[in-house]
Design a protein around this motif. Structure first.
Motif, short mmCIF file in Angstrom:
data_model
loop_
_atom_site.label_atom_id
_atom_site.label_comp_id
_atom_site.label_asym_id
_atom_site.label_seq_id
_atom_site.Cartn_x
_atom_site.Cartn_y
_atom_site.Cartn_z
N VAL A 37 0.84 -1.20 0.00
CA VAL A 37 0.00 0.00 0.00
C VAL A 37 0.87 1.25 0.00
N CYS A 38 1.91 1.26 0.84
CA CYS A 38 2.82 2.40 0.89
C CYS A 38 3.51 2.61 -0.46
N SER A 39 3.89 1.54 -1.12
CA SER A 39 4.52 1.64 -2.43
C SER A 39 3.56 2.25 -3.46
N LYS A 40 2.30 1.82 -3.44
CA LYS A 40 1.31 2.36 -4.37
C LYS A 40 1.08 3.84 -4.12
N VAL A 41 0.99 4.23 -2.84
CA VAL A 41 0.78 5.65 -2.50
C VAL A 41 1.99 6.47 -2.95
N ALA A 42 3.19 5.96 -2.75
CA ALA A 42 4.40 6.67 -3.19
C ALA A 42 4.41 6.83 -4.70
N ASP A 43 4.00 5.80 -5.44
CA ASP A 43 3.93 5.90 -6.90
C ASP A 43 2.91 6.95 -7.33
N ALA A 44 1.77 7.00 -6.64
CA ALA A 44 0.74 7.98 -6.99
C ALA A 44 1.23 9.40 -6.72
N ILE A 45 1.91 9.60 -5.60
CA ILE A 45 2.44 10.93 -5.28
C ILE A 45 3.49 11.35 -6.31
N GLU A 46 4.35 10.43 -6.68
CA GLU A 46 5.38 10.73 -7.68
C GLU A 46 4.76 11.04 -9.03
N ALA A 47 3.71 10.32 -9.41
CA ALA A 47 3.03 10.59 -10.68
C ALA A 47 2.40 11.97 -10.67
N GLN A 48 1.79 12.37 -9.56
CA GLN A 48 1.20 13.70 -9.47
C GLN A 48 2.28 14.77 -9.56
N ARG A 49 3.40 14.54 -8.93
CA ARG A 49 4.50 15.51 -8.97
C ARG A 49 5.01 15.69 -10.40
N LEU A 50 5.16 14.56 -11.11
CA LEU A 50 5.63 14.64 -12.49
C LEU A 50 4.61 15.31 -13.40
N GLU A 51 3.33 15.06 -13.15
CA GLU A 51 2.29 15.71 -13.96
C GLU A 51 2.32 17.22 -13.76
N ARG A 52 2.55 17.66 -12.53
CA ARG A 52 2.64 19.10 -12.28
C ARG A 52 3.82 19.72 -12.99
N GLN A 53 4.87 18.93 -13.23
CA GLN A 53 6.04 19.45 -13.92
C GLN A 53 5.92 19.32 -15.44
N GLY A 54 4.79 18.81 -15.92
CA GLY A 54 4.54 18.79 -17.35
C GLY A 54 4.74 17.46 -18.03
N TYR A 55 5.06 16.43 -17.30
CA TYR A 55 5.21 15.11 -17.91
C TYR A 55 3.84 14.43 -17.97
N ALA A 56 3.55 13.83 -19.12
CA ALA A 56 2.27 13.14 -19.28
C ALA A 56 2.30 11.84 -18.48
N HIS A 57 1.12 11.38 -18.11
CA HIS A 57 1.00 10.13 -17.36
C HIS A 57 1.40 8.96 -18.24
N ASN A 58 2.16 8.01 -17.70
CA ASN A 58 2.62 6.80 -18.40
C ASN A 58 3.48 7.11 -19.62
N SER A 59 4.21 8.21 -19.59
CA SER A 59 5.13 8.49 -20.68
C SER A 59 6.55 8.25 -20.18
N TYR A 60 7.42 7.97 -21.10
CA TYR A 60 8.80 7.73 -20.74
C TYR A 60 9.52 9.06 -20.58
#
Length: 80
Positions: A37-60
């Motif tokens: 669960v902690c790993s999934k939450v960390a992944d979600a937080i990291e994905a939100q951070r990257l989206e705020r910086q302009g990276y699309a979801h599931n992009s390399y």
């Protein structure tokens, strides 16, 4: 000769050992699930951070510093 009584008052040690084994197994399994669960939450937080910086979801992600190094080394003035 001592015969065993069918309805003894004292309980054997085996059920308490089984209860302890069951409790330890349950705790270990719970901790593993909590880790997932902690790993999934960390992944979600990291994905939100990257989206705020302009990276699309599931992009390399692409390294830009390697492209700059390649441009510098193949630019004019290289003796090749």
């Amino acid at each position: 000769m001592k015969l065993p009584l069918p309805f003894r008052r004292d309980r054997p040690i085996i059920p308490s050992a089984n209860a302890q084994d069951h409790a330890e197994r349950l705790i270990a399994e719970s901790l593993r699930m909590l880790g997932q669960v902690c790993s999934k939450v960390a992944d979600a937080i990291e994905a939100q951070r990257l989206e705020r910086q302009g990276y699309a979801h599931n992009s390399y992600l692409r390294r830009l510093d390697e492209e700059e190094d390649a441009k510098k080394s193949s630019g004019p003035g290289t003796g090749g």
